[in-house]
Scaffold this motif. Sequence first.
Motif, PDB file in Angstrom:
ATOM      1  N   CYS A  43      49.448  -6.230  21.137  1.00 27.42           N
ATOM      2  CA  CYS A  43      49.433  -7.603  21.627  1.00 27.42           C
ATOM      3  C   CYS A  43      48.078  -8.232  21.312  1.00 27.42           C
ATOM      4  N   GLY A  86      46.677 -10.596  22.766  1.00 22.38           N
ATOM      5  CA  GLY A  86      45.951 -11.037  23.955  1.00 22.38           C
ATOM      6  C   GLY A  86      45.357  -9.887  24.760  1.00 22.38           C
ATOM      7  N   CYS A  87      46.144  -8.823  24.973  1.00 22.18           N
ATOM      8  CA  CYS A  87      45.692  -7.761  25.885  1.00 22.18           C
ATOM      9  C   CYS A  87      45.654  -6.389  25.237  1.00 22.18           C
ATOM     10  N   CYS A 141      52.660 -10.182  24.083  1.00 20.85           N
ATOM     11  CA  CYS A 141      53.479  -9.701  25.198  1.00 20.85           C
ATOM     12  C   CYS A 141      53.852 -10.841  26.151  1.00 20.85           C
ATOM     13  N   CYS A 198      50.927 -12.171  28.468  1.00 26.60           N
ATOM     14  CA  CYS A 198      49.978 -13.080  27.809  1.00 26.60           C
ATOM     15  C   CYS A 198      50.647 -14.436  27.556  1.00 26.60           C
TER      16      CYS A 198
HETATM   17 ZN   LIG Z   1      49.399  -9.184  26.070  1.00 27.17          ZN
END
Ligand SMILES: [Zn+2]
Length: 212
Positions: free
Chosen positions: A6, A8-9, A17, A20
């Motif tokens: 992902c 973002g994370c 995901c 996010c």
């Molecule tokens: Zn994420």
Amino acid sequence: MVPTQCGGCGEPGTDWCGDCARTLTDSPVRLEPRVEIGVAAWALGRYRGTYRSTLIAMKEHGRRDLIGPLGGALARGIVTLSQWGEIPDGDTLTLVPAPTRASAARRRGGDPVAAIARASADRLGRRVAVADALATSARARDSAGLDARARVANLSDAVYVRRRFVPSSRIVAGPVLLVDDILTTGATAAQSCRVLAAHDLHVSTVVVIAGA
Ligand SMILES: [Zn+2]
């Protein structure tokens, strides 16, 4: 094989995901930049957590696949701000990406702010257009690491309106939004609004992905 993560994370097994994606649907926040811009500045969120990691992944780690989710988030933010009355009504809406120094854009594989603006406009329909009207001259150094006053000096007279957008009637009538990925001091936004105003293009609102 490079495992999927992902943007973002870092969660494995997905490019982007659900957690996010939900974070990027936060309500926009009003910013109070140190440099006076003259119009209201809004961010989709604060430059931390998912916002920060997603922008770093896109800009520094070549995750161009995140331009779609970020453009979608910007589109939702623009709709929300319109519903709040923070963006004036008009038959058309023009998004002007804040300028990126040409060499910086090349290094990053094309101007990501312009790409996010286009992804956003695609979702908002044919009454929303992108006018890539601003550029910076070679004299402007990348502003990373400069304090607010140095940023103002660095940008002074360096932002200009591209010739194909002069006269400004070549940009459709209606509200103009200045869009950027990050707003820190407000120096870039202030300079951009001033230069556009000198060409009779009056920015009504500044909208960024993340505000400091
Ligand atoms: Zn994420």
